[in-house]
Design a protein around this motif. Structure first.
Motif, PDB file in Angstrom:
ATOM      1  N   ALA A 118       0.861  -1.180   0.000  1.00 11.27           N
ATOM      2  CA  ALA A 118       0.000   0.000   0.000  1.00 11.27           C
ATOM      3  C   ALA A 118       0.902   1.237   0.000  1.00 11.27           C
ATOM      4  O   ALA A 118       1.796   1.348  -0.829  1.00 11.27           O
ATOM      5  CB  ALA A 118      -0.964  -0.026   1.185  1.00 11.27           C
ATOM      6  N   ALA A 119       0.680   2.130   0.948  1.00  6.72           N
ATOM      7  CA  ALA A 119       1.478   3.358   0.939  1.00  6.72           C
ATOM      8  C   ALA A 119       2.703   3.246   1.835  1.00  6.72           C
ATOM      9  O   ALA A 119       3.452   4.210   1.996  1.00  6.72           O
ATOM     10  CB  ALA A 119       0.615   4.537   1.387  1.00  6.72           C
ATOM     11  N   GLY A 120       2.914   2.074   2.444  1.00  8.93           N
ATOM     12  CA  GLY A 120       4.010   1.971   3.392  1.00  8.93           C
ATOM     13  C   GLY A 120       4.755   0.662   3.282  1.00  8.93           C
ATOM     14  O   GLY A 120       4.887   0.086   2.210  1.00  8.93           O
ATOM     15  N   ALA A 140       6.069  -0.715  17.627  1.00 12.73           N
ATOM     16  CA  ALA A 140       4.685  -0.460  17.216  1.00 12.73           C
ATOM     17  C   ALA A 140       4.462  -0.725  15.732  1.00 12.73           C
ATOM     18  O   ALA A 140       3.322  -0.808  15.279  1.00 12.73           O
ATOM     19  CB  ALA A 140       4.302   0.980  17.538  1.00 12.73           C
ATOM     20  N   ALA A 141       5.556  -0.865  14.988  1.00 11.31           N
ATOM     21  CA  ALA A 141       5.448  -1.039  13.534  1.00 11.31           C
ATOM     22  C   ALA A 141       5.368  -2.507  13.121  1.00 11.31           C
ATOM     23  O   ALA A 141       5.310  -2.801  11.928  1.00 11.31           O
ATOM     24  CB  ALA A 141       6.623  -0.374  12.840  1.00 11.31           C
ATOM     25  N   PRO A 158      -3.285 -15.269   2.539  1.00  8.20           N
ATOM     26  CA  PRO A 158      -2.726 -13.932   2.343  1.00  8.20           C
ATOM     27  C   PRO A 158      -2.443 -13.254   3.677  1.00  8.20           C
ATOM     28  O   PRO A 158      -3.189 -13.430   4.651  1.00  8.20           O
ATOM     29  CB  PRO A 158      -3.850 -13.210   1.592  1.00  8.20           C
ATOM     30  N   LEU A 159      -1.377 -12.507   3.720  1.00  5.84           N
ATOM     31  CA  LEU A 159      -1.045 -11.733   4.922  1.00  5.84           C
ATOM     32  C   LEU A 159      -0.345 -10.460   4.443  1.00  5.84           C
ATOM     33  O   LEU A 159       0.819 -10.517   4.024  1.00  5.84           O
ATOM     34  CB  LEU A 159      -0.140 -12.553   5.849  1.00  5.84           C
ATOM     35  N   GLY A 160      -1.053  -9.344   4.483  1.00  5.49           N
ATOM     36  CA  GLY A 160      -0.497  -8.118   3.914  1.00  5.49           C
ATOM     37  C   GLY A 160      -0.106  -8.378   2.463  1.00  5.49           C
ATOM     38  O   GLY A 160      -0.902  -8.923   1.693  1.00  5.49           O
ATOM     39  N   PRO A 161       1.136  -8.048   2.108  1.00  2.00           N
ATOM     40  CA  PRO A 161       1.566  -8.226   0.711  1.00  2.00           C
ATOM     41  C   PRO A 161       2.006  -9.659   0.407  1.00  2.00           C
ATOM     42  O   PRO A 161       2.361  -9.961  -0.725  1.00  2.00           O
ATOM     43  CB  PRO A 161       2.764  -7.286   0.611  1.00  2.00           C
ATOM     44  N   PHE A 162       2.007 -10.515   1.428  1.00  2.00           N
ATOM     45  CA  PHE A 162       2.576 -11.857   1.269  1.00  2.00           C
ATOM     46  C   PHE A 162       1.517 -12.921   0.998  1.00  2.00           C
ATOM     47  O   PHE A 162       0.384 -12.842   1.485  1.00  2.00           O
ATOM     48  CB  PHE A 162       3.328 -12.277   2.542  1.00  2.00           C
ATOM     49  N   ARG A 163       1.930 -13.926   0.256  1.00  2.00           N
ATOM     50  CA  ARG A 163       1.233 -15.204   0.218  1.00  2.00           C
ATOM     51  C   ARG A 163       2.070 -16.119   1.110  1.00  2.00           C
ATOM     52  O   ARG A 163       3.265 -16.345   0.838  1.00  2.00           O
ATOM     53  CB  ARG A 163       1.176 -15.731  -1.215  1.00  2.00           C
TER      54      ARG A 163
END
Ligand SMILES: [Zn+2]
Ligand SMILES: [Zn+2]
Length: 252
Positions: A29-31, A54-55, A129-134
């Motif tokens: 996404a944007a980050g 926190a990230a 799927p997890l965020g950008p990952f498969r």
């Protein structure tokens, strides 16, 4: 994706490395999406050299031996008492019983245990799927339920063995990966118990069978000579092979 070795010491922390912990970052996404593979003893400290706690977007725990999960206790305290502002629950994937195991580790009741801080999920059977990952998790051979994990993003693939003895499942989940981060806890010639860990040669043989692009040996216990592990591995794998070092980064 970017892989950072936060801790690579096998079985317990050594003088120059915490136990198992790897940070994988991928633009999303944007980050940036920041995923941890394991959070073993001692890793939470140096992890803070690499990110703001926190990230952390997700944690994958290969299995529930202390050298792979016990610093979740420190992360729990940090999130419960030391963070301000909105603190969404961090997804934590692991074997069945991860929530209960970590509650016991911190001497909490099972309910709520750490469930206000973490969103515990058992590894599903197939890819997810997890965020950008498969993500794919496969059971490997170890005295307790243990998983190897494959991360894919933008056509690239990284496989992490977790702790594993020799098994076809590890070859299958590493098939064609650009990088195999593989445990190599034993040296050849010792009377190594079966179904527990790999030697450097065995890690290399798995890498060769899986036709991976690069092999990084890790989970080497402090008392084991890493040069000997690397020497065992080299004749059995034709590609680039090295020993993981704290702070080392790889672009996968
Ligand atoms: Zn281990
Ligand atoms: Zn283990």
């Amino acid at each position: 994706m970017k892989l950072t070795v936060v801790g690579m010491s096998g079985s317990y922390p050594g003088p120059r490395s915490p136990a198992s912990c790897y940070l994988v970052e991928q633009e999303y996404a944007a980050g940036t999406f920041r995923l941890l593979l394991d959070l073993g003893n001692g890793a939470l400290g140096p992890l803070q050299d690499h990110l703001d706690l926190a990230a952390i977007d997700a944690v994958l725990l290969s299995h529930l031996h202390a050298d792979h999960c016990i610093d979740m206790c420190g992360l729990y305290v940090e999130r419960k008492y030391y963070t301000s502002g909105p603190t969404p629950r961090v997804p934590v994937f692991g074997p069945a019983g991860t929530s209960e195991r970590l509650a016991r580790a911190y001497d909490l009741s099972a309910d709520p245990g750490m469930t206000n801080e973490f969103d515990f999920r058992t590894f599903p059977e197939g890819p997810f799927p997890l965020g950008p990952f498969r993500v794919t998790a496969r059971r490997v051979v170890h005295p307790v339920p243990a998983y190897a994990v494959r991360l894919e993003a933008e056509g690239r693939a990284l496989t992490y063995s977790g702790d594993s003895g020799a098994c076809d499942a590890l070859v299958e989940i590493a098939r064609g990966a650009d990088l195999l981060l593989c445990e190599a806890s034993f040296v050849e010639g010792a009377s190594n118990p079966p179904g527990l860990h790999l030697t450097g040669r065995e890690a290399a043989e798995h890498a060769t069978r899986a036709e991976v692009g690069r092999l990084v040996l890790t989970h080497i216990p402090p008392v084991v000579d890493a040069e000997q592990v690397l020497g065992d591995a080299k004749p059995a794998y034709a590609g680039p092979v090295e020993v993981a070092a704290c702070g080392a980064t790889y672009t996968v």
